[in-house]
Structure formats: structure tokens, C-alpha cells
Design a protein around this motif. Structure first.
Motif, PDB file in Angstrom:
ATOM      1  N   ASN A 113       0.817  -1.216   0.000  1.00 20.93           N
ATOM      2  CA  ASN A 113       0.000   0.000   0.000  1.00 20.93           C
ATOM      3  C   ASN A 113       0.849   1.263   0.000  1.00 20.93           C
ATOM      4  OD1 ASN A 113      -2.294  -1.466   0.006  1.00 20.93           O
ATOM      5  ND2 ASN A 113      -2.675  -1.278   2.215  1.00 20.93           N
ATOM      6  N   ALA A 116       2.532   1.902  -3.274  1.00 18.16           N
ATOM      7  CA  ALA A 116       1.569   2.423  -4.242  1.00 18.16           C
ATOM      8  C   ALA A 116       1.291   3.896  -3.954  1.00 18.16           C
ATOM      9  CB  ALA A 116       0.275   1.622  -4.171  1.00 18.16           C
ATOM     10  N   LEU A 117       1.156   4.214  -2.692  1.00 13.71           N
ATOM     11  CA  LEU A 117       0.861   5.588  -2.307  1.00 13.71           C
ATOM     12  C   LEU A 117       1.926   6.564  -2.789  1.00 13.71           C
ATOM     13  CD1 LEU A 117      -0.746   7.581  -0.290  1.00 13.71           C
ATOM     14  CD2 LEU A 117       1.171   7.090   1.232  1.00 13.71           C
ATOM     15  N   ASP A 148       1.822   4.445  10.074  1.00  8.52           N
ATOM     16  CA  ASP A 148       0.581   5.194  10.137  1.00  8.52           C
ATOM     17  C   ASP A 148       0.568   6.183  11.307  1.00  8.52           C
ATOM     18  OD1 ASP A 148      -1.937   6.008   9.594  1.00  8.52           O
ATOM     19  OD2 ASP A 148      -2.929   4.251  10.456  1.00  8.52           O
ATOM     20  N   LYS A 175      -1.917  13.589  -0.336  1.00  4.60           N
ATOM     21  CA  LYS A 175      -2.597  12.323  -0.026  1.00  4.60           C
ATOM     22  C   LYS A 175      -2.334  11.921   1.420  1.00  4.60           C
ATOM     23  CE  LYS A 175      -1.693   9.983  -4.174  1.00  4.60           C
ATOM     24  NZ  LYS A 175      -1.149   8.765  -4.750  1.00  4.60           N
ATOM     25  N   GLU A 179      -5.627  12.723   5.443  1.00  4.77           N
ATOM     26  CA  GLU A 179      -6.345  11.813   6.338  1.00  4.77           C
ATOM     27  C   GLU A 179      -6.329  12.281   7.771  1.00  4.77           C
ATOM     28  OE1 GLU A 179      -3.649   9.184   4.810  1.00  4.77           O
ATOM     29  OE2 GLU A 179      -5.133   7.921   3.816  1.00  4.77           O
ATOM     30  N   ARG A 181      -4.049  13.881   9.464  1.00  2.65           N
ATOM     31  CA  ARG A 181      -2.815  13.897  10.242  1.00  2.65           C
ATOM     32  C   ARG A 181      -2.456  15.331  10.617  1.00  2.65           C
ATOM     33  NH1 ARG A 181      -1.333   9.638   6.684  1.00  2.65           N
ATOM     34  NH2 ARG A 181      -0.882   7.773   7.881  1.00  2.65           N
TER      35      ARG A 181
END
Ligand SMILES: Nc1ncnc2c1ncn2[C@@H]1O[C@H](COP(=O)(O)OP(=O)(O)O)[C@@H](O)[C@H]1O
Ligand SMILES: [Mg+2]
Lengths: 243, 232, 236
Positions: A113, A116-117, A148, A175, A179, A181
Motif C-alpha cells: 500500500n 503504491a501511495l 501510520d 494524499k 487523512e 494527520r
């Protein structure tokens, strides 16, 4: 999320931070601006638990530094001008290593993941030594978010990147930070800072003497605000506060 | 802080006076040793210098521990002072030992455990100075200096015992003598007076020098502070 | 593709042993790729052994006496190369900061580096010993000698890793490590040479125990000291 009270950092006899106060709420994206040698890196290193304050209180994510450093480290991702990666390991191996140190669950999936990010899907098996500067920086972002973290500290993430790489980094940063942060970023690049940040703090002479939220600064007005904040420190007007 | 303290001044005077008296005791008062002759007189300063060198290094170790525990720069200044004083007196100890060894053991140098250990200790703390030379950041310099002062000191007794596996020819004057040692002797009352007086004298001198060196360090810090104040 | 996972709680802290093994794994994986550390140590060792041959004019009888000394001098100097390189890898590009940012015990990082360095050093020794054996027609496969070498290598790496972590953070880093390390590691070298020589000569154990005990004592004392002091080496 982050608070520093009356923070002092001395190197030997030289004071770099002199009673700095700093407050960041959850979800804010703070741009930390200031001339070279102002102490931005020093301050971020203290927040990152890499350096100890000489005086003052620092709390990150509700834990005080340096006493509860381990708690803070688990919730913190850091990106510096250097990628902090091992050139003789592949991208995947680097992420595996750091993922293990953070005890990341489901590591292989998480690594897929993250790769990909940051747009390195096909390159995970290549040695980091063969990456371009921009790719290294993107992998470094991957390293910084592998566990994370709730809080991200970015120290001049654009240093040494060309236009394309910077644009891609912009994209990734958006990106990663979309979220919820909390982010503190130092930057020389006022244009990028203006695009990304929700608040601007100017660090000069070891203190934060000017601060403005995104609404207070007109589009393209960051340059002017920065000029004003830095020059308000001329002798006689050094008391100017919180713009 | 700026003016030289009265106590330090008194200590200076006491050091000179004691040194003068010790010269008399060592050269005139103490009886000549029957076997070795006059060269034995170097022994008084030899042991005293070794003793004080040890005090200097021990002081540096103590200061190192205190620095790591407290993080106060003053302990760094003291540690460096301890090492410098220790180095000087250990060197005196080694050189005087060599002077004594020439006629008695018939050689300037021998690979005796104590001799080698003293030299290794000297090298450890020369390395300490080189380590400090290589570091610009004053906090790191202090931290690494403290660590190395401790680590180096830990290795010294181990060096001694590992060399001890070879037989020693160094005399043990105080305590039980080693059967194989050459150049051992029993101290007469007169010799003992000179001996203990020298120990005392050198201790006073060492304290005096330590004090001066620490004070110099503090003053240097102050100058640095003033410079910073002016430049900013 | 969600990057932010649902659970807000951070992962539980990693255990001491797993973080230590992660560091070891990382060093081994990188070395397996580049092989620069081991090959440098190995080539250097062989060169030293060769140079000793010509500088000492080793004849069969004298060889017996100096074998242990030649071997240990070789290991000590080759070891310095390895320690320097192993720590320079962490310091170049500030990877050490990356390690320190992780929520792991500093001592786990230290012991991870120690184990990695020990593996490299023992590998080099394992290759050099048979080569020396063949070149000089000496039997080196004496169990006691191997134990001595293991104990000596541990002592060497335990103190060396601590000091290398310091020396890489100085201006004069490459030249400083041997100057800092040799006076401190001297007890190891002296005892190891002594014990090795006695083992090769087949001397009785009561002559050898003193040196072995000293090696063990050194290892215990310096492991404890490094465990307590490593924090201060990396903290700012
Ligand atoms: N380890 C150190 N030892 C001594 N001085 C330092 C150290 N780190 C930073 N400084 C000094 O602190 C000041 C601030 O540095 P830094 O935090 O890197 O500034 P910025 O990141 O804002 O450009 C500089 O003058 C620098 O020389
Ligand atoms: Mg900076």
C-alpha cells in the motif's frame, strides 16, 4: 497535539531556541518558516525526540518529552532533507526493516500500500542506491508513514528536488496529509507552503514571533507576510508579536 | 569569580612552601639508601607523582559520571582539568621511574606491569584529548569525553592484570614485597617522613593546579559568552 | 487503497529481541548485497599475514611462537576496518537518526550492531584461519584456541562498537577509532595472545585459566558498561 512552552535549546553556550512557545491542534498543517540558521531543524529534532531541550516543556500527542519518548516515537513520522534510507537495501527491504522496528502488523500488505501511495509500485525490488533523488524522497515519505503516524514532521522536504519531483512530492504529501494527520513542515519554498499549510509560523532568533492562519493571508500574500515578520525584528521593534 | 579567590592564593603560597620543604627533606633530611645510593631519592617524587596522577584521572572519571547524570557543563570543565593534571603527573611518574630504573634495573625501560599500565593509562588519556579535538559541538564533546574517561579507566586495571601474567620485577615498597622484585628496600623512619611529606605536598599542588585549571575553564566559558553576546 | 488504517491506536511496542534482530537482519542483508565490509576485512587480513611472513622471516620454529601474535594483530587491524565501516553506514545519510526515531530501546540497536559486527569478524576469522594453516603448515584447529578467539572477538567487538559509534560522530572519524580503541582493548589482545599461544603449545590449563578468566571478565564488564553508556553516545 503538539505544545512547547518556553523552550530553550543551547549548544554549549550558544542559545539557538530562546523561550519558544508553540501550539498545534489536531489536524492542523503548520508551515514553519524562517531564515537559515533560525533553529527550525533544531526545533523539529526536539519534537522528534532526537534532541533534548535545555529548558522548557514539550508535549507531543499528549506525552511529554524527553521522558515519554518511546510513546511519542510510535505516533510520529519524520521526513528530513536526508532520506534516512539504506542505499544497499531495496525499497521493500528498507520499509520492511523500519516496519519491524515499529512493529507494524500485516507488514507485506502495508508495504504494498505504501509503495503504491508514493508511486513506487514497480521499483520496490530495486536498490535504493539506484533511485533518483526524487524517488528516494518519495520512499522516505513511505518510511515516515509506514506505521501510520498521527503526526508528521517534515524538514525541508523539497530540498534538492527538481520541478517534476517537487510536483509529485506535493501530490504525495497531499494524499498523506488528507487523512487528518497533524503536520509541521519547515520550508523555504513559500509558494508550496502557501498551497499546503493551514497556518504559518515564523521562527526567528529562536522564537516564534509571528503567526497567521491561512484565512489571514491573501492568496500570494505569504511572501509579504514573511517579509514583514522577519523585518519586524529590527532593533527597537523586536517586541512585535503574533501578526 | 573574576578576582582570584583568597583561598586559592593561600593554596599557591602553601604549594611553593611545601615544595621547598620537600626538596630539603628528600635531598638532605632523608638518609641515603644503603644499596641504591642517592638515586633512590627520586623514589619520593616518583611515587607522589604517580599517586597524584591517579587522583587526577579518578577525578575525571567522577566528573564524567556527574556530567552524564546532571548534564551540567561545569563537570566537563572539571573532567578536562582532571585529565590534564593527571597526564602531567603520570608523565613525571614515568620519567622519574625511568631515571631510577637506569642504574637499578640497568635499563631505561622494562615491560613491567606497572610501568606498562602507567604508560597505557597515559595513552588512554592522550586519546581522550584527541577525541575532544575532533568534536566541534561542545555538548557532544563533553558527553563523549565523559564516556571515554569512564571506559578508559575501566580498562586500566584489566590491562594491569593481563600484563601481570608475566612476572613482575617492579619493587613493592609498601605492603608485602614480591620475592622476585629487584630494588625493593625497607623505609627507615627518616625516609618515611620524607615519603609521606612528598605525598602530601604533591596532593596540595595537584589540588592547587586543578583549581587553577577549573577556574581557567570557567573564565574561558565566560569569554565565550561575552563574545556571543557581542556578535548577536 | 486506504493508507490510514481504521484502528487509531498505534501498534504495540516491539520487543527488545525483535528490534535487535531487525538490526542484525538489516546489516546482514546489506552486506550480502555489497560485500564491501567482509571483502575489505578479508583482503586486508591476507595482506597482513603475507607481510608478516616477510617482515618476520618466519621459519618453522619461530613461527610456532609468534603464530598467535600474528593472528591477533591481523584480527585487530582488520576489525578496525570493519567497525569503522559498519558505523559509517549508519552515519552516512544520517541513517542513525532513522534508527533513533523508531520506538526501540537504544540498547537493542547497540546489541544488534554488536551481533552484526561479531558475525562479520568471525566470518573473516573462519576464512583466515584455514588459509594461515595451509600457508604455514600449522594446525590451528585446537578447540581451546577457537574458544579463545570467540571470547577475544566478543570483547573486541563489544568495546569497539561503542567507541566506533562515538568516533563516527567526530570530524576525524577514520583515524580516531584505532586511537580510541587500542588502549582500551589492550587487555583483550594481551590475554588472547597469551591464551592462544599456550593452547597452541599444548600447555596445561592452569597456566591458561588466568587469561581466559580475564577475557570473560572484560566481556562482562564492558558489556555492562556499554549497555549503560550507549544511550549517551546517541542522545543529543
Ligand atoms: N549540533 C550543533 N552544535 C552546534 N550548533 C548547532 C548544532 N546544530 C545546529 N546548530 C546551530 O543552530 C543554529 C540553528 O540551526 P538549524 O536548526 O539547523 O537552523 P535552520 O534549520 O532553521 O536553518 C545554527 O546557527 C547552527 O549553527
Ligand atoms: Mg534546517
Amino acid at each position: 497535539m503538539i505544545s512547547a512552552r518556553n523552550l530553550v535549546k543551547r549548544f554549549g553556550l550558544k542559545s539557538v531556541l530562546r523561550g519558544l512557545d508553540f501550539e498545534v491542534a489536531e489536524g492542523e498543517f503548520v508551515g514553519l518558516l524562517g531564515p537559515n540558521g533560525a533553529g527550525k531543524t533544531t526545533f523539529l529534532r526536539i519534537l522528534a525526540s532526537l534532541a533534548r531541550p535545555s529548558l522548557g516543556r514539550v508535549e507531543v500527542a499528549g506525552f511529554s518529552l524527553p521522558e515519554q519518548a518511546a510513546q511519542v516515537r510510535r505516533r510520529l513520522g519524520v521526513l528530513s532533507h536526508q532520506p534516512l534510507l539504506y542505499p544497499d537495501l531495496t525499497g521493500e527491504e528498507n520499509l520492511t526493516f523500519f516496519g519491524r522496528l515499529y512493529n507494524v502488523q500485516n507488514l507485506p500488505e502495508r508495504i504494498r500500500n505504501v509503495l503504491a501511495l508514493v508511486g513506487l509500485e514497480g521499483r520496490g525490488r530495486d536498490l535504493v542506491r539506484t533511485y533518483s533523488r526524487g524517488m528516494q524522497q518519495r520512499l522516505a515519505i513511505g518510511r515516515a508513514v509506514i506505521h501510520d503516524p498521527d503526526i508528521l514532521l517534515l524538514d525541508e522536504p523539497y530540498t534538492g528536488l527538481d520541478q517534476d519531483a517537487s510536483a509529485m512530492l506535493d501530490d504525495v504529501l497531499r494524499k498523506v496529509t488528507a487523512e487528518g494527520r497533524t503536520v509541521v513542515m519547515t520550508s523555504h519554498d513559500l509558494v508550496r507552503a502557501q498551497d499546503l499549510c493551514s497556518r504559518f509560523d515564523v521562527l526567528t532568533r529562536g522564537r516564534i514571533l509571528a503567526s497567521a492562519s491561512r484565512q489571514d493571508v491573501p492568496p500570494d500574500g505569504l511572501q509579504a507576510f514573511y517579509r514583514r515578520s522577519v523585518s519586524s525584528l529590527e532593533p527597537g521593534r523586536a517586541g512585535a508579536h503574533d501578526g | 569569580m573574576n578576582a582570584k579567590p583568597k583561598a586559592l592564593m593561600a593554596l599557591d603560597v602553601a604549594s611553593w612552601a611545601l615544595l621547598a620543604v620537600s626538596v630539603y627533606l628528600v635531598l638532605v633530611y632523608a638518609p641515603m639508601e644503603a644499596v641504591m645510593g642517592n638515586v633512590q631519592r627520586v623514589f619520593y617524587y616518583h611515587v607522589a607523582a604517580g599517586w597524584v596522577g591517579m587522583i587526577g584521572f579518578l577525578f575525571a572519571v567522577f566528573a564524567g559520571i556527574m556530567y552524564l547524570a546532571r548534564g551540567d557543563r561545569k563537570w566537563d570543565v572539571m573532567g578536562l582539568a582532571g585529565v590534564e593534571v593527571g597526564l602531567i603527573f603520570s608523565l613525571i611518574n614515568i620519567v622519574t621511574g625511568s631515571i631510577w630504573a637506569r642504574p637499578i634495573w640497568n635499563t631505561w625501560w622494562t615491560w613491567d606491569p606497572r610501568l606498562v599500565t602507567a604508560t597505557i593509562m597515559e595513552l588512554v588519556y592522550v586519546a581522550y584529548l584527541m577525541l575532544r579535538q575532533g568534536i566541534d559541538d561542545p555538548d557532544r564533546r563533553a558527553r563523549f569525553g565523559a564516556i571515554y574517561a569512564i571506559v578508559g579507566f575501566l580498562s586500566v586495571p584489566l590491562s594491569f592484570f593481563s600484563i601481570r601474567i608475566w612476572r613482575t620485577i617492579h619493587p613493592v615498597v609498601i605492603g608485602s614485597g614480591d620475592a622476585g622484585a629487584q630494588g625493593g628496600f625497607d623505609m627507615t623512619a627518616g625516609m618515611q617522613v620524607a615519603f609521606f611529606f612528598c605525598l602530601f605536598t604533591f596532593t596540595v599542588i595537584a589540588v592547587d593546579l586543578l583549581w587553577h585549571r577549573v577556574r581557567l575553564g570557567f573564565l574561558a566559558d565566560k569569554v565565550e559568552q561575552l563574545k556571543l553576546k557581542f556578535s548577536s | 487503497m486506504t493508507v490510514k488504517s481504521a484502528a487509531k491506536r498505534p501498534a504495540p511496542p516491539v520487543s527488545f529481541l525483535s528490534s535487535m534482530w531487525a538490526v542484525v537482519w538489516k546489516d546482514l542483508a546489506a552486506e550480502l548485497r555489497s560485500r564491501e565490509l567482509i571483502s575489505a576485512m578479508l583482503v586486508f587480513s591476507l595482506l597482513v599475514v603475507l607481510i608478516f611472513n616477510f617482515s618476520l622471516e618466519l621459519n618453522a620454529r619461530e613461527r610456532q611462537e609468534v603464530t598467535a601474535g600474528v593472528l591477533w594483530v591481523t584480527f585487530v587491524f582488520a576489525g578496525t576496518l570493519g567497525l569503522n565501516r559498519s558505523m559509517a553506514i549508519e552515519k552516512d545519510g544520517n541513517c542513525l537518526d532513522g534508527l533513533l526515531l523508531a520506538p526501540v530501546d537504544r540498547a537493542a540497536i547497540y546489541f544488534g550492531k554488536v551481533i552484526g559486527n561479531l558475525i562479520f569478524m568471525l566470518l573473516v576469522i573462519l576464512i583466515v584461519l584455514p588459509i594461515y594453516s595451509i600457508l604455514y603448515n600449522t594446525n590451528l584447529f585446537v578447540p581451546g584456541l577457537l574458544v579463545t578467539i570467540l571470547l577475544g572477538a566478543i570483547g573486541y567487538v563489544v568495546s569497539g562498537t561503542l567507541l566506533a559509534a562515538m568516533s563516527v560522530q567526530t570530524r576525524t572519524r577514520d583515524i580516531l577509532l584505532p586511537i580510541l580503541h587500542l588502549p582500551v582493548v589492550l587487555p583483550v589482545v594481551i590475554s588472547a595472545v597469551r591464551a592462544s599461544t599456550y593452547f597452541l603449545q599444548g600447555q596445561p590449563m592452569d597456566l591458561i585459566w588466568g587469561s581466559l578468566n580475564l577475557l570473560i571478565g572484560y566481556n562482562v564488564i564492558f558489556t555492562a558498561a556499554a549497555y549503560m553508556l550507549f544511550d549517551y553516545v546517541v542522545q543529543e
